[in-house]
Motif scaffolding. Structure first.
Motif, mmCIF file in Angstrom:
data_model
loop_
_atom_site.group_PDB
_atom_site.id
_atom_site.type_symbol
_atom_site.label_atom_id
_atom_site.label_comp_id
_atom_site.label_asym_id
_atom_site.label_seq_id
_atom_site.Cartn_x
_atom_site.Cartn_y
_atom_site.Cartn_z
ATOM 1 N N ASN A 17 0.588 -1.530 0.100
ATOM 2 C CA ASN A 17 0.143 0.167 -0.213
ATOM 3 C C ASN A 17 0.947 1.424 -0.106
ATOM 4 O O ASN A 17 0.501 2.015 -0.504
ATOM 5 C CB ASN A 17 -1.277 -0.118 1.314
ATOM 6 C CG ASN A 17 -1.698 -0.806 1.100
ATOM 7 O OD1 ASN A 17 -1.946 -1.702 0.375
ATOM 8 N ND2 ASN A 17 -2.488 -1.490 2.375
ATOM 9 N N HIS A 18 1.845 0.930 0.746
ATOM 10 C CA HIS A 18 3.370 2.382 0.784
ATOM 11 C C HIS A 18 3.384 2.720 -0.281
ATOM 12 O O HIS A 18 3.558 3.566 -0.687
ATOM 13 C CB HIS A 18 3.685 2.401 1.753
ATOM 14 C CG HIS A 18 3.561 2.470 3.301
ATOM 15 N ND1 HIS A 18 3.000 3.715 3.637
ATOM 16 C CD2 HIS A 18 2.620 1.444 4.820
ATOM 17 C CE1 HIS A 18 2.491 3.955 5.403
ATOM 18 N NE2 HIS A 18 2.567 2.787 4.844
ATOM 19 N N ALA A 19 3.806 0.948 -0.793
ATOM 20 C CA ALA A 19 4.391 0.953 -2.537
ATOM 21 C C ALA A 19 3.412 2.411 -3.417
ATOM 22 O O ALA A 19 4.592 2.836 -4.585
ATOM 23 C CB ALA A 19 5.432 0.050 -2.640
ATOM 24 N N TYR A 20 2.705 1.738 -3.278
ATOM 25 C CA TYR A 20 1.446 2.034 -4.422
ATOM 26 C C TYR A 20 1.383 4.129 -4.459
ATOM 27 O O TYR A 20 1.257 4.390 -5.152
ATOM 28 C CB TYR A 20 0.243 0.852 -4.168
ATOM 29 C CG TYR A 20 -0.783 1.881 -5.295
ATOM 30 C CD1 TYR A 20 -1.266 0.949 -6.530
ATOM 31 C CD2 TYR A 20 -1.485 2.997 -5.105
ATOM 32 C CE1 TYR A 20 -1.885 1.433 -7.276
ATOM 33 C CE2 TYR A 20 -2.917 3.400 -5.448
ATOM 34 C CZ TYR A 20 -3.036 2.690 -7.085
ATOM 35 O OH TYR A 20 -3.650 3.283 -7.581
ATOM 36 N N LYS A 21 1.063 4.130 -2.850
ATOM 37 C CA LYS A 21 1.433 5.418 -2.958
ATOM 38 C C LYS A 21 2.789 6.223 -3.484
ATOM 39 O O LYS A 21 3.139 7.531 -4.067
ATOM 40 C CB LYS A 21 1.112 6.041 -1.406
ATOM 41 C CG LYS A 21 -0.353 5.706 -0.563
ATOM 42 C CD LYS A 21 -0.262 6.133 0.775
ATOM 43 C CE LYS A 21 -1.345 5.755 1.209
ATOM 44 N NZ LYS A 21 -1.827 6.017 2.676
ATOM 45 N N ILE A 22 3.306 5.848 -3.131
ATOM 46 C CA ILE A 22 4.692 6.005 -3.754
ATOM 47 C C ILE A 22 4.986 6.559 -5.485
ATOM 48 O O ILE A 22 5.528 7.281 -5.862
ATOM 49 C CB ILE A 22 5.993 5.028 -2.947
ATOM 50 C CG1 ILE A 22 6.357 5.376 -1.662
ATOM 51 C CG2 ILE A 22 7.441 6.319 -4.019
ATOM 52 C CD1 ILE A 22 7.161 5.095 -0.427
#
Length: 131
Positions: A17-22
């Motif tokens: 989820n964090h990687a998607y936001k990044i």
């Protein structure tokens, strides 16, 4: 199954989820700074170069960090999941992917193989007795 992921897969989901936001530039700056896209390092269009991050060389304890594991997990996702149109669809697709991957791995664990061969033996036995 209640539709829940095991703890390791849940941690992976949260990292994704964090990687998607990044990847979609909706993350905080300090989280995104160390993530470098493959397309920003060269202008060769290699397979998935538009969707992947550069994985740093593993030295020391870097392999245990969020940074390294998030990139490694992100790069291993299928392209259609990375390109989800919204974060909610991404979360759903990642959860489904991790659940299926976990189910597949369970079938090929030691207990899973025992179950598989037991079912296979039972089916063959039923066929032989029917003849």
């Amino acid at each position: 199954s209640l539709g829940m992921l095991n703890v390791c897969d849940r941690v992976t989901q949260l990292k994704m989820n964090h990687a998607y936001k990044i990847f979609n530039n909706t993350s905080t700056t300090y989280m995104a700074e160390p993530f470098v896209r493959v397309q920003d390092t060269h202008n060769h269009f290699t397979r998935h170069s538009l969707q992947n991050f550069v994985l740093p060389k593993p030295n020391g304890r870097i392999q245990d960090t969020f940074y390294y594991t998030a990139i490694s997990n992100w790069n291993s996702l299928p392209g259609h999941i990375k390109c989800a149109p919204s974060q909610s669809s991404f979360k759903h697709n990642v959860k489904k992917y991790l659940s299926e991957k976990s189910s597949f791995n369970n079938w090929f664990s030691q207990d899973g193989l025992f179950t598989f061969f037991y079912i296979l033996y039972f089916c063959i036995f039923q066929i032989n007795t029917a003849l």
